[in-house]
Design a protein around this motif. Sequence first.
Motif, short mmCIF file in Angstrom:
data_model
loop_
_atom_site.label_atom_id
_atom_site.label_comp_id
_atom_site.label_asym_id
_atom_site.label_seq_id
_atom_site.Cartn_x
_atom_site.Cartn_y
_atom_site.Cartn_z
N PRO A 237 0.28 -0.87 -0.09
CA PRO A 237 -0.13 0.26 -0.04
C PRO A 237 1.24 1.44 -0.05
CG PRO A 237 0.07 -1.03 2.39
CD PRO A 237 0.59 -1.86 1.31
N ASP A 238 0.25 2.60 -0.87
CA ASP A 238 0.89 3.50 -0.06
C ASP A 238 0.96 3.77 0.99
OD1 ASP A 238 1.00 6.38 -1.49
OD2 ASP A 238 -0.13 7.04 -0.59
N ILE A 239 1.92 4.80 1.29
CA ILE A 239 1.79 5.61 2.75
C ILE A 239 0.11 6.47 3.49
CG2 ILE A 239 3.00 7.58 1.72
CD1 ILE A 239 3.50 5.37 5.54
N ASN A 240 -0.57 6.96 2.84
CA ASN A 240 -1.49 7.55 3.29
C ASN A 240 -2.77 6.83 3.09
OD1 ASN A 240 -0.37 10.31 2.62
ND2 ASN A 240 -0.08 9.72 0.98
N ASP A 241 -2.01 6.04 2.25
CA ASP A 241 -4.00 5.04 2.18
C ASP A 241 -3.44 4.05 3.50
OD1 ASP A 241 -4.48 5.41 -0.50
OD2 ASP A 241 -3.49 3.94 -1.28
N HIS A 242 -2.07 3.52 3.75
CA HIS A 242 -1.60 2.71 4.99
C HIS A 242 -2.47 3.64 6.04
CE1 HIS A 242 -0.36 -0.58 6.66
NE2 HIS A 242 0.74 0.34 7.99
N LEU A 243 -1.86 4.66 6.57
CA LEU A 243 -2.09 5.74 7.30
C LEU A 243 -3.73 5.78 7.74
CD1 LEU A 243 0.07 8.36 7.16
CD2 LEU A 243 0.28 7.02 8.95
N GLU A 244 -4.45 5.43 6.39
CA GLU A 244 -5.69 5.65 6.61
C GLU A 244 -6.55 4.37 6.86
OE1 GLU A 244 -8.56 7.66 5.36
OE2 GLU A 244 -8.15 9.30 4.34
N ALA A 245 -5.70 3.30 6.87
CA ALA A 245 -5.78 2.05 6.66
C ALA A 245 -5.51 1.51 9.18
CB ALA A 245 -5.38 0.99 6.11
N LEU A 246 -4.85 2.15 9.22
CA LEU A 246 -4.01 1.92 10.68
C LEU A 246 -5.34 2.98 11.58
CD1 LEU A 246 0.01 2.44 10.23
CD2 LEU A 246 -1.74 0.84 10.57
N ALA A 247 -5.64 3.68 10.90
CA ALA A 247 -6.41 5.02 12.14
C ALA A 247 -7.35 4.34 12.52
CB ALA A 247 -6.72 6.38 10.83
N GLU A 248 -8.33 3.79 11.10
CA GLU A 248 -9.34 2.79 11.19
C GLU A 248 -9.17 1.82 12.13
OE1 GLU A 248 -10.90 1.84 7.26
OE2 GLU A 248 -11.04 3.44 7.00
N LYS A 249 -8.47 1.52 12.24
CA LYS A 249 -8.12 0.25 13.29
C LYS A 249 -7.88 0.41 14.78
CE LYS A 249 -6.27 -2.90 9.47
NZ LYS A 249 -4.48 -3.98 9.53
N ARG A 282 -5.17 14.80 9.22
CA ARG A 282 -7.11 14.99 8.93
C ARG A 282 -7.25 13.63 9.48
NH1 ARG A 282 -8.72 11.90 5.39
NH2 ARG A 282 -7.39 11.32 4.07
N LEU A 283 -6.69 12.58 9.69
CA LEU A 283 -7.09 11.47 10.72
C LEU A 283 -7.20 11.22 12.26
CD1 LEU A 283 -5.23 8.85 8.38
CD2 LEU A 283 -7.34 9.60 8.21
N GLY A 284 -6.37 12.41 12.45
CA GLY A 284 -5.78 12.87 14.81
C GLY A 284 -4.58 12.13 14.82
N LEU A 285 -4.19 11.47 13.97
CA LEU A 285 -2.66 10.55 14.39
C LEU A 285 -1.92 11.50 14.99
CD1 LEU A 285 -2.21 7.65 11.04
CD2 LEU A 285 -3.13 7.39 13.77
#
Length: 343
Positions: A237-249, A282-285
């Motif tokens: 995955p691209d780093i930005n897509d991966h950050l999205e997935a991590l935030a969801e987890k 944006r994701l609050g990470l």
Amino acid sequence: MVYDAFVLLSFGGPEKPDDVMPFLRNVVRGRGVPDERLAEVYEHYMHFGGVSPINQQCRDLLAALETEFAAHDITLPVYWGNRNWHPMLADTVAQMRDDGIEHALGFATSAYGGYSSCKQYWEDIAAARAHVGPKAPKIAKLRQFHDHPGFVRPNVEAVRSALDTLDAARRASTRLVFTAHSIPVSMAQSAGPTGGRYNAQLEETARLVHAEAAEDLPYDLVWQSRSGPPHIPWLEPDINDHLEALAEKGVTDVVVSPIGFVSDHLEVIWDLDNEAKDTAARLGLGYARAATPGVHPDFVSMVRELVQERTDDRKRPALGTLATWDTCQIDCCPTPVRRGAPR
């Protein structure tokens, strides 16, 4: 073999706004990419005043190496040549010829195997020597160094330092994310004798850094800086897509470590310090980006040790188990079909 010079081999980058578009045309030469498609990348460089940090980083490394060489009685004169911008490698090889150099050692600013990260430098050397002619000095490229202690240790220190900037109370929900330049899947899975080496070496570096820096944290290896038409598969995955997935987890904080790079050049500071950092905000990470080796003393010493492996037949330090090599087989890392604009 007696060597009489050292040459730093790098990618090159613009140093003023007027350099940017000619530099980008050099990068995509032969791919049929029109200027309109380079416009977005042009804006990335203009965000930093039209200057890429990479050339100054090369100057800094050369200065550190001159000091290091002198301290260890290595009398090789140092040169520097780039693939895409001045000083161009062909011009450097011509200067070396004029200086009477016959056999040089070349150090490429990439730790890994693969086409763009290794074989293309061999092609750069061959093209530069052909341009200069029959009296061009021979250049032997130093080996890959993905698991050399002098590369791993600076990355370990950088990860630890980045972790120290995050909230320790949230360590249980913190994740370590390693990044490297994405490449086409076809290149990553090439059928040659070194097929898959790029991915495997990166995975080994990630494992080594993780074990020393933050063994208690989960980690991932993801990708950045892809380019080219969207219908051609690249490593994900691209780093930005991966950050999205991590935030969801439920991950709350991330340390991003760009182990695919040796210095903080434009792809690092744009893709990670701008795009990925903005995505995390944006994701609050919580977000911390680990530094690259740059001119860390251990990294500088590593380059000197790589030279001594060839000149003094010294032991090859390695923390991992994957083989590295001094020369490549003719069918390793097939030359890819070059399409698309750079990032």
